[in-house]
Design a protein around this motif. Structure first.
Motif, mmCIF file in Angstrom:
data_model
loop_
_atom_site.group_PDB
_atom_site.id
_atom_site.type_symbol
_atom_site.label_atom_id
_atom_site.label_comp_id
_atom_site.label_asym_id
_atom_site.label_seq_id
_atom_site.Cartn_x
_atom_site.Cartn_y
_atom_site.Cartn_z
ATOM 1 N N ALA A 183 0.805 -1.220 0.000
ATOM 2 C CA ALA A 183 0.000 0.000 0.000
ATOM 3 C C ALA A 183 0.845 1.281 0.000
ATOM 4 O O ALA A 183 0.305 2.372 0.114
ATOM 5 C CB ALA A 183 -0.940 0.000 1.210
ATOM 6 N N GLY A 184 2.158 1.133 -0.135
ATOM 7 C CA GLY A 184 3.020 2.324 -0.158
ATOM 8 C C GLY A 184 2.804 3.128 -1.433
ATOM 9 O O GLY A 184 2.227 2.630 -2.408
ATOM 10 N N LEU A 185 3.279 4.349 -1.432
ATOM 11 C CA LEU A 185 3.045 5.223 -2.587
ATOM 12 C C LEU A 185 4.110 5.059 -3.676
ATOM 13 O O LEU A 185 3.930 5.524 -4.797
ATOM 14 C CB LEU A 185 2.992 6.688 -2.128
ATOM 15 N N GLY A 186 5.213 4.420 -3.330
ATOM 16 C CA GLY A 186 6.245 4.161 -4.337
ATOM 17 C C GLY A 186 6.805 5.427 -4.961
ATOM 18 O O GLY A 186 7.026 5.491 -6.173
ATOM 19 N N THR A 187 7.069 6.444 -4.128
ATOM 20 C CA THR A 187 7.491 7.746 -4.691
ATOM 21 C C THR A 187 8.852 7.675 -5.383
ATOM 22 O O THR A 187 9.130 8.480 -6.258
ATOM 23 C CB THR A 187 7.542 8.837 -3.595
ATOM 24 N N ARG A 188 9.685 6.686 -4.983
ATOM 25 C CA ARG A 188 10.995 6.589 -5.633
ATOM 26 C C ARG A 188 10.853 6.139 -7.082
ATOM 27 O O ARG A 188 11.802 6.177 -7.848
ATOM 28 C CB ARG A 188 11.893 5.597 -4.877
ATOM 29 N N PHE A 189 9.660 5.668 -7.432
ATOM 30 C CA PHE A 189 9.474 5.129 -8.777
ATOM 31 C C PHE A 189 8.465 5.921 -9.594
ATOM 32 O O PHE A 189 7.910 5.414 -10.566
ATOM 33 C CB PHE A 189 9.060 3.655 -8.710
ATOM 34 N N ARG A 199 -7.654 -3.499 3.003
ATOM 35 C CA ARG A 199 -7.251 -2.188 2.504
ATOM 36 C C ARG A 199 -6.688 -1.329 3.631
ATOM 37 O O ARG A 199 -7.301 -1.218 4.697
ATOM 38 C CB ARG A 199 -8.484 -1.521 1.886
ATOM 39 N N GLN A 200 -5.526 -0.751 3.394
ATOM 40 C CA GLN A 200 -4.980 0.259 4.304
ATOM 41 C C GLN A 200 -5.497 1.595 3.766
ATOM 42 O O GLN A 200 -5.125 2.007 2.665
ATOM 43 C CB GLN A 200 -3.447 0.231 4.294
ATOM 44 N N LYS A 201 -6.351 2.235 4.532
ATOM 45 C CA LYS A 201 -7.067 3.381 3.954
ATOM 46 C C LYS A 201 -6.168 4.585 3.714
ATOM 47 O O LYS A 201 -6.414 5.387 2.827
ATOM 48 C CB LYS A 201 -8.263 3.735 4.826
ATOM 49 N N LEU A 254 -0.083 5.131 6.170
ATOM 50 C CA LEU A 254 0.452 5.681 7.427
ATOM 51 C C LEU A 254 1.773 5.047 7.826
ATOM 52 O O LEU A 254 2.305 5.350 8.891
ATOM 53 C CB LEU A 254 -0.574 5.492 8.549
ATOM 54 N N GLY A 255 2.277 4.156 6.990
ATOM 55 C CA GLY A 255 3.572 3.548 7.295
ATOM 56 C C GLY A 255 3.490 2.029 7.291
ATOM 57 O O GLY A 255 2.403 1.447 7.412
ATOM 58 N N LEU A 256 4.681 1.400 7.180
ATOM 59 C CA LEU A 256 4.729 -0.065 7.117
ATOM 60 C C LEU A 256 4.147 -0.697 8.386
ATOM 61 O O LEU A 256 3.435 -1.707 8.316
ATOM 62 C CB LEU A 256 6.194 -0.506 6.907
ATOM 63 N N GLY A 293 7.715 -6.384 -1.173
ATOM 64 C CA GLY A 293 8.006 -6.496 -2.604
ATOM 65 C C GLY A 293 9.211 -5.676 -3.035
ATOM 66 O O GLY A 293 9.726 -5.858 -4.134
ATOM 67 N N ASP A 294 9.697 -4.788 -2.185
ATOM 68 C CA ASP A 294 10.886 -3.988 -2.513
ATOM 69 C C ASP A 294 12.148 -4.833 -2.554
ATOM 70 O O ASP A 294 13.129 -4.453 -3.172
ATOM 71 C CB ASP A 294 11.134 -2.952 -1.401
ATOM 72 N N ASP A 295 12.135 -5.920 -1.795
ATOM 73 C CA ASP A 295 13.329 -6.755 -1.681
ATOM 74 C C ASP A 295 13.112 -8.074 -2.399
ATOM 75 O O ASP A 295 12.196 -8.830 -2.057
ATOM 76 C CB ASP A 295 13.643 -7.030 -0.200
HETATM 77 P P1 UTP Z 1 8.599 1.896 1.448
HETATM 78 O O1 UTP Z 1 8.738 3.100 2.271
HETATM 79 O O2 UTP Z 1 9.802 1.309 0.802
HETATM 80 O O3 UTP Z 1 7.536 2.037 0.308
HETATM 81 O O4 UTP Z 1 7.825 0.821 2.290
HETATM 82 P P2 UTP Z 1 6.906 3.228 -0.407
HETATM 83 O O5 UTP Z 1 6.443 4.241 0.567
HETATM 84 O O6 UTP Z 1 5.897 2.639 -1.325
HETATM 85 O O7 UTP Z 1 8.116 3.693 -1.317
HETATM 86 P P3 UTP Z 1 8.835 5.088 -1.540
HETATM 87 O O8 UTP Z 1 9.866 5.157 -0.452
HETATM 88 O O9 UTP Z 1 7.782 6.147 -1.483
HETATM 89 O O10 UTP Z 1 9.418 4.930 -2.910
HETATM 90 C C1 UTP Z 1 8.186 -0.549 2.369
HETATM 91 C C2 UTP Z 1 7.007 -1.444 2.071
HETATM 92 O O11 UTP Z 1 5.909 -1.118 2.898
HETATM 93 C C3 UTP Z 1 4.742 -0.893 2.136
HETATM 94 C C4 UTP Z 1 5.235 -0.548 0.736
HETATM 95 O O12 UTP Z 1 4.251 -0.903 -0.226
HETATM 96 C C5 UTP Z 1 6.500 -1.348 0.630
HETATM 97 O O13 UTP Z 1 6.227 -2.680 0.233
HETATM 98 N N1 UTP Z 1 3.980 0.198 2.773
HETATM 99 C C6 UTP Z 1 4.611 1.332 3.147
HETATM 100 C C7 UTP Z 1 2.634 0.034 2.986
HETATM 101 O O14 UTP Z 1 2.033 -1.002 2.649
HETATM 102 N N2 UTP Z 1 1.939 1.050 3.582
HETATM 103 C C8 UTP Z 1 2.537 2.197 3.958
HETATM 104 O O15 UTP Z 1 1.839 3.089 4.515
HETATM 105 C C9 UTP Z 1 3.899 2.342 3.732
#
Ligand code: UTP
Length: 294
Positions: free
Chosen positions: A11-17, A102-104, A107-109, A130-132
């Motif tokens: 559910a991360g935003l994947g901003t690095r990509f 769903r993580q609404k 808010l972080g891992l 999935g990052d690793d």
């Molecule tokens: P990252 O911090 O690497 O993911 O979180 P991100 O936020 O998607 O990436 P950047 O840094 O903005 O590019 C590590 C893992 O935790 C998940 C991400 O999807 C990733 O697999 N994650 C992170 C969540 O599921 N929810 C969150 O709120 C944050």
């Protein structure tokens, strides 16, 4: 008890990509011809997991569709007699039991893992990011499960990283207690190199007890304003020893474009159907562009 459930936070935003991740999860970006997430799911299946919970956010439909049947595509392949491709897409849809929560808000891992509490219930579970990507003879998670089954303790994958890179990781302090195993005494999220207690970084594979959920429930935001899993693990340490395990295998950080490219090239070169032509092309490119190191 063997680990049967895996939680995959996606559910991360994947901003690095960005911009590739603007409308699709980074876990769907393909390494050669397979989405990253499939490598991770295959690792977990080979390790003995049979129940998957994806913690999804917005724009995760592609992922849900990917692990489902596609009637139109399967009909088309069947009509054209493309049986190998048909089998390939059908296998993906039936390879594992998949659940979604769903993580609404991102808010972080730590918060993403907390969203899994009802599904996981009262048992140890695995978390895979999935990052690793880890390519190894014995799947990374299986190696960790062996340590967990031998000790009954939570296990976290760790790997030595260059000292100047420690601020990109959770870093452990610990003492060696056996082959590749460390008893963790502390964890710090993204320390400055001068503050890092070691060069041993936490990699995205965890075997965790259900006790982590009440800790996460009450955890304040940490580094970056996010609920950090590292902070919860620090709290967990007060109750139970945690093992850090230096797994065997090659690890790729596919969450950023450079690591993703490295993984793509190396995995392509490990494939019989690609290494010949692609390897020659790379060799030629390196010579023509003068890219050899001095
Ligand atoms: P990252 O911090 O690497 O993911 O979180 P991100 O936020 O998607 O990436 P950047 O840094 O903005 O590019 C590590 C893992 O935790 C998940 C991400 O999807 C990733 O697999 N994650 C992170 C969540 O599921 N929810 C969150 O709120 C944050």
């Amino acid at each position: 008890m063997p680990i049967k459930k895996a939680v995959l936070p996606v559910a991360g935003l994947g901003t690095r990509f960005l911009p590739a991740t603007k409308a699709q999860p980074k876990e769907m970006l393909p390494i050669v011809d397979k989405p990253t997430i499939q490598y991770v799911v295959e690792e977990a299946i080979k390790s003995g997991v049979d129940d998957f919970l994806f913690v999804t956010g917005k724009d995760k439909r592609a992922l849900e569709d990917y692990f489902d049947h596609s009637g139109e595509l399967e009909r088309h392949l069947s009509e054209k007699g493309k049986t190998e491709l048909l089998e390939l897409v059908q296998t993906i849809a039936s390879m594992c039991q998949v659940h979604y929560v769903r993580q609404k808000k991102p808010l972080g891992l730590g918060h993403a893992v907390y969203c899994a509490r009802q599904h996981v219930g009262n048992e140890y579970f695995a978390v895979l990011l999935g990052d690793d990507l880890v390519i190894s003879e014995v799947p990374c998670l299986r190696q960790m499960m062996d340590v967990h089954e031998a000790t009954g303790k939570p296990v976290i994958a760790i790997r030595r990283v260059p000292h100047q890179n420690v601020s990109s990781y959770g870093i452990i302090a610990g003492k060696p207690v056996g082959d590749r195993t460390w008893e963790i005494t502390d964890l710090v999220e993204k320390p400055k190199p001068e503050d890092a207690p070691s060069d041993l970084a936490v990699i995205g594979r965890y075997i965790l007890p259900p006790d982590i959920f009440p800790i996460l429930e009450n955890l304040p935001p940490g580094v970056g304003g996010e609920i950090q899993l590292t902070d919860a693990l620090r709290e967990l340490l007060k109750k139970t020893p945690i093992i850090g395990y230096e797994f065997e295998g090659i690890r790729y950080d596919v969450g950023d474009p450079k690591g993703f490219l490295v993984a793509t090239v190396e995995i392509a070169l490990s494939r019989d159907d690609l290494k010949g032509d692609f390897g020659k092309y790379l060799g030629r490119l390196v010579r023509e562009r003068g890219l050899l190191p001095e």
